[in-house]
Design a protein around this motif. Structure first.
Motif, short mmCIF file in Angstrom:
data_model
loop_
_atom_site.label_atom_id
_atom_site.label_comp_id
_atom_site.label_asym_id
_atom_site.label_seq_id
_atom_site.Cartn_x
_atom_site.Cartn_y
_atom_site.Cartn_z
N SER A 146 0.84 -1.21 0.00
CA SER A 146 0.00 0.00 0.00
C SER A 146 0.87 1.26 0.00
CB SER A 146 -0.92 0.00 1.23
OG SER A 146 -0.13 -0.05 2.43
N SER A 147 2.07 1.12 -0.48
CA SER A 147 3.03 2.23 -0.41
C SER A 147 2.80 3.26 -1.51
CB SER A 147 4.46 1.69 -0.51
OG SER A 147 4.64 1.01 -1.74
N VAL A 148 3.28 4.46 -1.23
CA VAL A 148 3.35 5.53 -2.21
C VAL A 148 4.84 5.84 -2.41
CG1 VAL A 148 2.83 7.95 -2.72
CG2 VAL A 148 1.12 6.51 -1.59
N VAL A 149 5.28 5.76 -3.65
CA VAL A 149 6.71 5.89 -3.95
C VAL A 149 6.94 7.07 -4.89
CG1 VAL A 149 8.76 4.74 -4.87
CG2 VAL A 149 7.00 3.40 -3.69
N ASN A 184 -0.82 -4.30 -7.37
CA ASN A 184 -1.15 -4.64 -5.98
C ASN A 184 -1.68 -3.44 -5.20
OD1 ASN A 184 1.16 -3.13 -5.74
ND2 ASN A 184 2.26 -4.60 -4.42
N GLY A 185 -1.95 -2.33 -5.91
CA GLY A 185 -2.53 -1.16 -5.27
C GLY A 185 -1.55 -0.06 -4.94
N ALA A 186 -0.26 -0.31 -4.99
CA ALA A 186 0.73 0.72 -4.70
C ALA A 186 0.71 1.78 -5.80
CB ALA A 186 2.12 0.11 -4.59
N ALA A 187 1.14 3.00 -5.42
CA ALA A 187 1.17 4.12 -6.37
C ALA A 187 2.59 4.65 -6.47
CB ALA A 187 0.23 5.22 -5.93
N VAL A 188 3.02 4.93 -7.70
CA VAL A 188 4.40 5.37 -7.95
C VAL A 188 4.39 6.62 -8.82
CG1 VAL A 188 6.63 4.74 -8.96
CG2 VAL A 188 5.25 2.99 -7.81
N ALA A 189 5.22 7.58 -8.46
CA ALA A 189 5.44 8.77 -9.29
C ALA A 189 6.93 8.86 -9.61
CB ALA A 189 4.97 10.02 -8.57
#
Length: 731
Positions: free
Chosen positions: A549-552, A622-627
């Motif tokens: 559930s991370s935001v990267v 898996n739901g994680a979001a990356v920028a």
């Protein structure tokens, strides 16, 4: 085959035996004669022989590059890269003539058996064989000898300098520096109907200039060049001055300003100081230009390497057209080289020629190397078979233990990054290295104790002593080498990217799947090193299960690469998204544990179609979001990379892979390293350990495909302005 090369680290000149060169494009030329450019080559040798401090003083631009590298990569990495550059041998020579023996992938009007004159540093070298792009070759007229034709590059340089001066019939023009280039310029100007005054420190060269058509001369140190030039022009001043001297001083420029009339022209074609005397230039409103080698097209990869033709309506005199015109003037007898060629040596005695030039004991202007007559050489077909050269003991292994490596590609990445990492991992045998031109591969084989060097990569694929092939070539060749190496039963490590378009990716997938059996799976690894960095491993361990559930946020201050670079060419480098952003897509997979599902990207406008300032939003499956922010327009001194991970009430920050901040429960701790570590050693160790232990590649095949497809989707999103799904199931 033999070649003359210089070690830029210690300045040593050597005649080296290297594997026979090969190329998929250009003309394979058997050299008959080559010209030593006394001024330019002596200047190169003088710099190479200097100490590190001397080199730094001579090339402050190199020092600035090293300082920038230290700021972003750390002292040790900067040292490794600098040492790798200095240790790479440099072929000498850039002007030769010979006979075409092969024509590869060119539509130009050249045929096997043609007599040609060739130019270009790294192409028309002092070597028995050269591979030269067609745009740097011209056919030799029937009545021009190979010896005279070997002057073609120097003739082009003199001609381009004269053209920039825009001489008109009756103009009075000065030539400062009466060495080889100056003598040619005097004759070209005389043919153009100009009146010439020559200036040089050597009385002998001044006398030769008079013989070639100069009407007056001045011996620097004995005469007053400015006074003589003013008398020669009737005190009106010269219409133009062409500087072809090679001297670390501003004096030629100061003299030229004193000689010129108002609004006269000064052209610098030699290696001189360029501190312009403003007052003199201001008072006379002088025009100044530095001529670019032998004309438009030089140092333009599209022209030199890719064969782009400049339309004659917009570039009347390109490098090739200047070369062709020089040979025409030789053919018509308007330029004579009989008094300019002062020394002739057989190629076997080439090092004696350089000793003569460096000693200064005899005045040398034109020094020509002659190669063995064709009838006295081995058959061409036989010589072409010597594309493999033993550099270490021949040893046949009944069974490979550990990793026995073969390298395809011997450039700076191999020398400065991969091989230093390989040497730090135990259980690796360096067996063979392949490079198309031979010199870099031979040097690499000697430096790192490979058993042999070759210019035919297929030698590595059929060598039973090699079980892993490292592919370190330009991006557009990766697919070909990956597929062939997998089919040959080799484990494959290919430096990123895996390939540059969907068609290539499909072929790799088809090849890979065709080799899968119940008992074995092909071993394919791509050089996505950042996931193996200690900082990345520490970050993943710190975040733990919360990564799903991370935001990267990943930011790369990539630095500027000129638009004309091969990296940006869609059919060669694939562009920086496919070629470099792939690193950060893979890093995002490693940190989040997911694969890209959807991407949206936007990019700043570029008049040349370059996409290297962009932001990317990536949703993982898996739901994680990356920028990802990838920028080339920042300051190089600012740290290159930063990764921020937010998950489970904690924050982790990777600072340029040199330190990591861990923040949790209101507390912060920092773990620092002495040097930047982007994971190259960890990557090589993981790859080799997997192969030795019979395990799959450290990055699974699906992940490699997902990363590659995601970069294609990023390109598509920028083009369409819409979010794009990454559909791995289609493959």
């Amino acid at each position: 085959m033999k070649i003359i090369a210089q070690n830029y680290s210690n300045g040593n000149l050597e005649m080296l035996e290297i594997p026979m060169i090969t190329s998929r494009s250009g003309l394979l030329v058997e050299t008959t004669a080559s010209l030593v450019s006394v001024g330019t080559e002596k200047a190169m040798i003088d710099v190479a022989k200097k100490s590190l401090i001397g080199k730094a003083l001579a090339r402050p631009d190199w020092v600035r590059q090293v300082i920038d590298k230290v700021k972003t990569e750390g002292l040790m990495e900067a040292w490794r890269q600098s040492k790798a550059r200095l240790d790479m041998p440099v072929p000498l020579g850039y002007s030769c003539a010979g006979i075409v023996r092969e024509v590869n992938n060119t539509e130009d009007d050249f045929r096997v058996g043609d007599s040609v004159a060739c130019s270009g540093s790294g192409y028309a070298s002092h070597a028995e064989w050269n591979v030269v792009p067609p745009n740097l070759c011209v056919k030799i007229p029937d009545n021009v000898s190979f010896e005279d034709a070997s002057y073609v590059a120097l003739g082009g340089i003199a001609m381009e300098a004269v053209r920039l001066a825009e001489p008109e019939f009756g103009h009075k023009i000065g030539v400062i520096g009466l060495g080889l280039l100056g003598q040619l310029a005097v004759q070209i100007l005389r043919t153009a109907g100009c009146h010439v005054v020559g200036i040089d420190i050597s009385a002998q060269k001044c006398e030769l200039a008079l013989k070639h058509g100069a009407e007056a001369v001045a011996v620097t140190g004995k005469d007053d060049p400015v006074a003589i030039a003013n008398d020669f022009s009737g005190h009106a001043g010269l219409d133009a001055v062409i500087i072809l001297a090679s001297v670390d001083s501003d004096e030629p420029l100061i003299q030229a300003a004193g000689m010129c009339r108002e609004r006269g022209k000064i052209i610098a074609g030699g290696l001189i100081g360029l501190n312009i005397p403003r007052q003199a230039f201001f008072e006379k409103e002088l025009y100044f230009a530095v001529s670019k080698a032998w004309g438009p097209g030089m140092f333009d990869p599209d022209y030199e390497e890719r064969g782009f033709k400049y339309p004659i309506a917009y570039a009347r005199w390109t490098a090739q057209r200047n070369m062709d015109e020089f040979l025409r003037m030789l053919s018509l007898g308007r330029i004579s080289l009989s008094d300019i060629t002062t020394h002739r040596f057989s190629f076997e005695k080439a090092l004696d020629a350089y000793r003569l030039i460096l000693s200064g004991k005899e005045p040398a202007i034109g020094v020509v190397l002659h190669y063995p007559e064709h009838d006295n050489r081995p058959e061409v077909a036989d010589e072409r078979m010597t594309r493999i050269l033993q550099t270490g003991p021949v040893k046949q292994q009944a069974k490979i233990s550990g990793v026995s490596a073969g390298l395809i590609g011997a450039g700076l990445f191999a020398r400065g990054t991969l091989l230093p990492a390989l040497k730090k991992v135990s259980g690796i045998t360096l067996t063979g290295v392949a490079s198309s031109r031979g010199l870099s591969g031979k040097n690499l084989a000697d430096s790192y104790k490979f058993r042999y060097a070759t210019t035919d990569y297929r030698e590595l694929l059929k060598d039973d002593n090699i079980n892993m092939v490292f592919i370190l070539t330009r991006h557009n060749s990766h697919k070909k080498f990956v597929c062939e190496a997998l089919k040959a039963g080799k484990a494959v490590f290919v430096e990123k990217p895996l390939c540059i378009n969907k068609d290539e990716l499909k072929e790799i997938i088809d090849t890979y799947l065709s080799l899968v059996t119940n008992d074995s799976t092909p071993f394919l690894m791509v050089g996505f090193n950042r996931r193996f960095a200690p900082a990345t491993r520490q970050c993943i361990e710190f975040i733990g299960q919360a990564k799903k559930s991370s935001v990267v946020q990943i930011r790369c201050n990539a630095g500027y690469i000129p638009a004309e670079s091969w990296v940006h060419k869609k059919d060669e480098g694939g562009g920086r998204i496919i070629g470099e952003v792939c690193h950060f897509v893979d890093l995002a997979q490693a940190i989040t544990g997911g694969t890209p599902a959807k991407v949206f990207a936007s990019c700043t406008e570029s008049s040349q179609g370059v996409r290297d300032n962009l932001t990317i939003s990536m949703k993982m499956d898996n739901g994680a979001a990356v920028a990802i922010t990838y920028a080339s327009n920042g300051d190089k001194s600012f740290q290159r990379e930063e990764v921020q991970v937010f998950a489970g009430g904690a924050v982790c920050v990777i600072n340029n892979f040199k330190s990591v901040d861990f923040i949790s429960s209101g507390k912060q701790r920092v773990k620092k390293s002495l040097e930047v570590d982007r994971g190259h050693i960890g990557e090589i160790k993981a790859t080799c350990d997997a192969l030795k232990n019979g395990n799959p590649s450290p990055i699974d095949f699906k992940s490699l495909i997902a990363t590659t497809l995601a970069t294609f989707a990023i390109e598509e999103s920028i083009t369409t302005g819409e979010a794009v799904e990454v559909k791995t199931e289609l493959f």
